[in-house]
Write an enzyme that holds these catalytic residues in place. Sequence first.
Site, PDB file in Angstrom:
ATOM      1  N   CYS A 207      30.914   8.466 -53.302  1.00 52.46           N
ATOM      2  CA  CYS A 207      29.742   8.646 -52.459  1.00 52.46           C
ATOM      3  C   CYS A 207      29.532   7.507 -51.470  1.00 52.46           C
ATOM      4  CB  CYS A 207      28.495   8.846 -53.320  1.00 52.46           C
ATOM      5  SG  CYS A 207      28.316   7.655 -54.651  1.00 52.46           S
TER       6      CYS A 207
ATOM      7  N   HIS B  87      22.679   6.311 -49.842  1.00 48.27           N
ATOM      8  CA  HIS B  87      23.405   5.047 -49.919  1.00 48.27           C
ATOM      9  C   HIS B  87      23.448   4.407 -48.530  1.00 48.27           C
ATOM     10  CE1 HIS B  87      24.374   5.980 -53.922  1.00 48.27           C
ATOM     11  NE2 HIS B  87      25.686   6.091 -53.881  1.00 48.27           N
TER      12      HIS B  87
END
Lengths: 351, 351, 351, 351
Positions: D150, D243
Site C-alpha cells: 500500500c 498513507h
Amino acid sequence: MSKIPVAVLAATGSVGQRFVQLLDNHPWFEVVALTGSERGHGKTYGEVCRWLLPEPMPDWARMMPVLPSEAESLNGARLAFSALPADIARQVEPALAQAGIGVCSNASAYRREPDVPLLIPEVNPEHARLVEVQRRRRGWTGWITTNPNCTSTGMTIALKALQDAFGLKRVFAVSLQALSGAGYPGVASLDIADNVIPFISGEEDKVEWEPRKMLGKLEGEEIRLAEFGISAHTNRVAVTDGHLVCLSVELAGRAAPEQAAAVLAEYEAPAPVADLPSVARPVIVVREEENRPQPRLDRMTGRGMTTVVGRVRPDALFDLRLTVLSHNTIRGAAGGSLLNAELMVRLGYVS
Amino acid sequence: MSKIPVAVLAATGSVGQRFVQLLDNHPWFEVVALTGSERGHGKTYGEVCRWLLPEPMPDWARMMPVLPSEAESLNGARLAFSALPADIARQVEPALAQAGIGVCSNASAYRREPDVPLLIPEVNPEHARLVEVQRRRRGWTGWITTNPNCTSTGMTIALKALQDAFGLKRVFAVSLQALSGAGYPGVASLDIADNVIPFISGEEDKVEWEPRKMLGKLEGEEIRLAEFGISAHTNRVAVTDGHLVCLSVELAGRAAPEQAAAVLAEYEAPAPVADLPSVARPVIVVREEENRPQPRLDRMTGRGMTTVVGRVRPDALFDLRLTVLSHNTIRGAAGGSLLNAELMVRLGYVS
Amino acid sequence: MSKIPVAVLAATGSVGQRFVQLLDNHPWFEVVALTGSERGHGKTYGEVCRWLLPEPMPDWARMMPVLPSEAESLNGARLAFSALPADIARQVEPALAQAGIGVCSNASAYRREPDVPLLIPEVNPEHARLVEVQRRRRGWTGWITTNPNCTSTGMTIALKALQDAFGLKRVFAVSLQALSGAGYPGVASLDIADNVIPFISGEEDKVEWEPRKMLGKLEGEEIRLAEFGISAHTNRVAVTDGHLVCLSVELAGRAAPEQAAAVLAEYEAPAPVADLPSVARPVIVVREEENRPQPRLDRMTGRGMTTVVGRVRPDALFDLRLTVLSHNTIRGAAGGSLLNAELMVRLGYVS
Amino acid sequence: MSKIPVAVLAATGSVGQRFVQLLDNHPWFEVVALTGSERGHGKTYGEVCRWLLPEPMPDWARMMPVLPSEAESLNGARLAFSALPADIARQVEPALAQAGIGVCSNASAYRREPDVPLLIPEVNPEHARLVEVQRRRRGWTGWITTNPNCTSTGMTIALKALQDAFGLKRVFAVSLQALSGAGYPGVASLDIADNVIPFISGEEDKVEWEPRKMLGKLEGEEIRLAEFGISAHTNRVAVTDGHLVCLSVELAGRAAPEQAAAVLAEYEAPAPVADLPSVARPVIVVREEENRPQPRLDRMTGRGMTTVVGRVRPDALFDLRLTVLSHNTIRGAAGGSLLNAELMVRLGYVS
C-alpha cells in the site's frame, strides 16, 4: 419548473460550507448568493473560504463573490439559509424576514421566541404554521424558522417516537459530542488530544429546553411545552462528526425494550414530509449489535439524515436506556435547516 | 523493620506493570515474585514483558524470573497482588489464601462473595473485618480482599461523601472510560479512532452494584447493600488514562451545590487510613473551573490516587449534577489494591 | 548563596508556562517577574493564565502580577527567559540587553544574527563566547543567547555525536511534530483529527539551517557554518508532546550501525556543562527495540531533556538511518533555554 | 454480456471487506464465493464478519456462506481476489492458478517472483504479459498477478510520471501510514494514542524494492529492475485511512518544480487502461495549497483511486521534494487488485 433562488448566510464557516455542499445539485433550490464577513467582500468564495469538507467545493461556489448579509445584496433570493453566529443572527435575520425573505436559521437566536417555529419536519411539521402568527405580529412578509441545536435534534427524533407510543415523563441525557459542533477553528487540538472536555458553553440549557418545545402542542397561537423534564450533561470528545447521546427515559406507560425498539424502527415521517428531497430515509434505524451506534461507522446512515439508535434495554431507575447517534453538521445543522426549507416550500410559504 | 515480601500475579499485563511500578521503592513492601503465563516461565520479566508505561521498568524487576501463579512458587511472599483475569483468579486466589497468603485482588472474581470485602480504604475500611468471617467459613489462614472496578471506584468515593452528609436515593451515572481500562492489546485502534464505543462488556452491571456493597453496612457477619439505586451507561473514548463519570444524584436531604462541593472537598479518610503510604492526599479535589475535571490535565492529581470532582451544580430532575474523574489504572486498579494491602497490614491481618 | 532573580517574558503562553513549571524550586534561580500582554496587566498570573500543563501551577506564580515586558518592570531580574513571539522579541529583547539583562530567548528572532549564540550546552558551549562580540558591537551590558527550534534541537544533538566521530556530509530529515510545538490554541482539532498536516510554516528553513550554525566553528569573531547539507520535510501529527525525526545521514568516514549506536550512547556533555542542574542525564539514550523511540513512552526520558535515538541501521543511499525523539517544550524550548542560562552563569556572564 | 463470476479470498478481514464493498454493483464482475478461515465455515458472511466500513455491508454478501479457500469450493469463479495473509497465500494461490483460476493477489507472497507481474495498470500494464511466461514455466492454466504494498503504490505512480519525463536517480521516502494498513485488530489503541510508531515490520524492504520492479523494463521473459536507489523510513500514525509519503527525488535530468508539477498533473494512463471501470480519474491530482495533501481531506479523491500530490518544491540535496497521498485500502489494496483484474480481462487473460 425553475429552481427557487436561495442564499447562504455565513457561507464560509463550517456549517455554511455544509449548506453549500448539500445544496450542490439540489432539485428545488439554486444558490444565488453567498455571504460572509466584511474582510471577504470583494473576493470570491474560493479565495476566502478555507474549505474543510472531504467532498470537493462545488465549482459554481468557487467563483461566486462573498457578499454582505443584507437583503439588497442577496440577488433576489427567496430563501436564506443562516449559519450566522447567534448575536449577528439576532440583527440580520429579522431584517431579511422584513424584506420578504424566508429565513431557515441554524442559529439559536430565535429558537425560544414563542412565534418562531423550532422545527424537525419528521417530528413537528404542524408547528410551521406559527410563521403565520409571526408574520401578523411582526408585520413581516417573510418569516424565520429555526432548527434545533445539534444535540437536541437526534434525541428529539427518538423521543418523539417514544412519546407517541408511550408518553414521556422524565429523561436523562448525557452527550458525547463531536468537534465539528464547535465550528472552526473551534476546539484547540491541545485541549482534546488524549482528553475529554466535560463542558460545552450553553449546551445543557438548550438540550433541556428545545425538545420540550418541539414535542409540545401548538394550541391556538402558541406552543404549550411538553411536560416531561430533562436533565443533561454535555461533553466534548475527540470525534470529527457525529453526536452520541445516552438516554434514560421514564415513560408514562409501560414498554418492554423490544416494543420500544419496534416503535423506534417503525417511526415514519408525517404525510407532508415523507417525500421531501432531504427527508431522512428511514427516519430512525435501530441497530441490534450490542456496541452500536458508533460515530465513525453510523453517522452517514441515510446520507447523514437518519437517526441511529441502539442498545435499547431496561433502565435500573427509569424504564428504558438507549443510545442515539445523529450527524451533527448534517442532520443537526445544515441538513436539518435545508429540510425545513423544503417543508416550507411544500406548505406554500415560499412564493 | 524489614520489608514484607510480596508477589505480583500476572505481572506482565497492563495492571501488573502498574503494580510493579507502584511497588518500586515502596516503604513497606518488597517484591519477591512476579508471575505470568506459562510461555514466560524460565524467562526473565525483562524478556517477557512488553512494558507500556512511560515510567521506566525498575531495574530489580528486569532480571526477576517469570514464575507460575502458585503458592509454592512465590518465594515466601506474605501478600499477593492479583492482576489475574477473572476466570483464572477464581482458581488461583483461593489456593493462595488457603496457603496462608493475603491476596489483594484487582480481579472481579470474588467481589460479589458475601464474605469477601470490596474495599476502598478511604470509604469502607471497616469492611476489612469480613476477612475474619471469610477465614472461619472457608478454613483459610490467608484471605482475599478485592478492590472495585475502575469506574466504580471514583464515583463511590464521591458518593460516600454525599451519603455521609445528605443520604443517597438515586444515581444516574454515565462514564467516558479510558483505553487502558481494557488492558493490552485491548481496544483495536481502528475501533476507537475518530470514534466512541457505547458499550463495555459487563461494566454496567458492576457499576450499578459495586458502589452499593461498598456504601452498605457491615451488620454482624454480612453487608447490607446500601439502598439507593444506580443506572449506568458505560462508554469507551479515545483517552489513554482516566475515567470520567457524569453523575446526577438524588439525595435524601436537601443540599445546595455549594454545600455539596464543600462536603466533597472536606472529605477525609477515616483514622486508620489517613496516614497509609499510598492514601489519596487529599481524598477529593473539587475544581472550580467550569470545564474541569479533564482526564489529561487532572488524572495525576495526588499521584493518581485523588478523585477529582467538578461542575457541582443543580440537576433538573434530581438534586445534583457533578463530574468525577479517577485514574483507572492507579486509583481504580493497582494503586487501590496496594492501598488495600497497606490497610490490611495496618489492621494486623498480615503476619 | 542567594538565588539569582529572573523574569519570564510571555509567561502565560504554552512555552511560558513550561518556563514557570521548570523554574519551580530551581536551585539557582528565583522568579521575580512574569510578563504578559497588555490585557493582563493589573491582574494576577493565576487570573490571566489558562494553565495547560498536567503539573499544577506553582503557588508562588499564582499570585504574581502580570507585568509589561520592559526592563524597568522586571523587579531587578538579572536574567530574562523569553517566550515572546518572534516579532515582539525583535523589539523587546535588545532593549533588555541594553539595560544590562541577560536574555535567554526561545524566539527565532535573533537566531541568525552572526553575533548571537545559538546554543545547546551539550553541543556547542564554546559559542557562548560570542556574547562578548555582541556586547562590544552593540554596546550592551546585557546580552542575548538563543536556543534552537524544537525540531532542530534533538537532531543536532544526535548529529553532533556523529560529526565528532565520523564527520557529516549530507542529512535527510523528516519530522513528525507534536501539537504543543504550535503553541496554544495552535492547531485546530478539526485540522488534525484523523489527519496529518504535511506543512509547518517556516519550519523547514529553520531545520535546514540551524544545525549548521550550531555544528559550525567559532573562528575569531564569527561562526563558520558546518558544511554538510540538510534537506527537511516537516509534518504535524496528533501527538501532544515529543517531536520525532527520521534521519538518513551521509558520513565523511565509514561507520557500522553498531559503531554509530555506541558513539551516540557514549556521547557526553563537555566539561563546563556536565554538572549543570538542568543538563540532560544522559545526553542521549539509544534504544535497542525495533520500534522505539515513541513519543508517548520516551519523551520524558531524563526529565524530558534526554535525546532518545533508535533504529540505528544502514541506509540504502547514505550511510545511516536513525530515528530521533526529543521533548519539544522541554528539551526543545523552555528546558533548553533554562540550560543556556545555567551555562551563562557558569561561564560568568551573569553578575 | 453476463458477468464474470469471481471469488474473494479471506473476505472477512479488512482488505477482504473492501473487496466486497468495491465489488458491489461492479459492471463486469459478480461475486459467487466468499472464503474465510475454518471457524467460519458453515456460517454466513453476515454472521462471521465484523464489518468495519462506514459503507453498509451489501445485502447479497450477508447471506453468502463462508467457504474454504480451495478451487473446488469457489462455485466456478474465473477470478479470485486474494486478501490472504502472505503465508497462506503462498499455498493457496498456486493451487488456484493450477486449477485455471486467475488470481489477483494483494498478498506479498509472490510479488518478488520473476514471472509474477507486480502491477499498477496506470504504470506498467505491459508487465501483465509476464503471466504467459508464468503459465508456461509452471504449467498453469490460470495465473497470479499481484498489486504492490500500500505504501509503494502511491509513490510509484508519482515516480512513474517523473521517470518518464526526467529519469530517476535516487529517492528518499518517509511514510506516515494509516492504521487500516495493519488490518484488524492490527494496531492496539494503547500503542498509537498520543503516539507515533516509527516501525512497520517488513515495510521498508518492500518500499525500497517494489517500485524498482514496477518501474523496470520487461525484456524478453524478465523484468530488469529500474536502476535508481530508494531509502525508506516507514512510520505508523493515528489516521484511519490514507498513507502519506514524503519524497526527495534526484532526477537524471533537470526539472523546475513547476515543470514537475505539470508533468504529474498531466500524467495519463496508457491506452488499454484509460477506460477501465475502476481506473483512477484523474491518475494524479496536484494540489496547489501549501498544506496539502492531507489524509482526511484528500484520501477519497477519485473514489479513493487517485494519487494526490502536493508541496512540489526544490530539495536542498536532491532535485525535488514532494508529498504523496494514496488511499491504502482502496488504491493500495483492494481497489488496485480489482483494477488489475479489469486489466487482465481487457487483455484477454480471463476466459
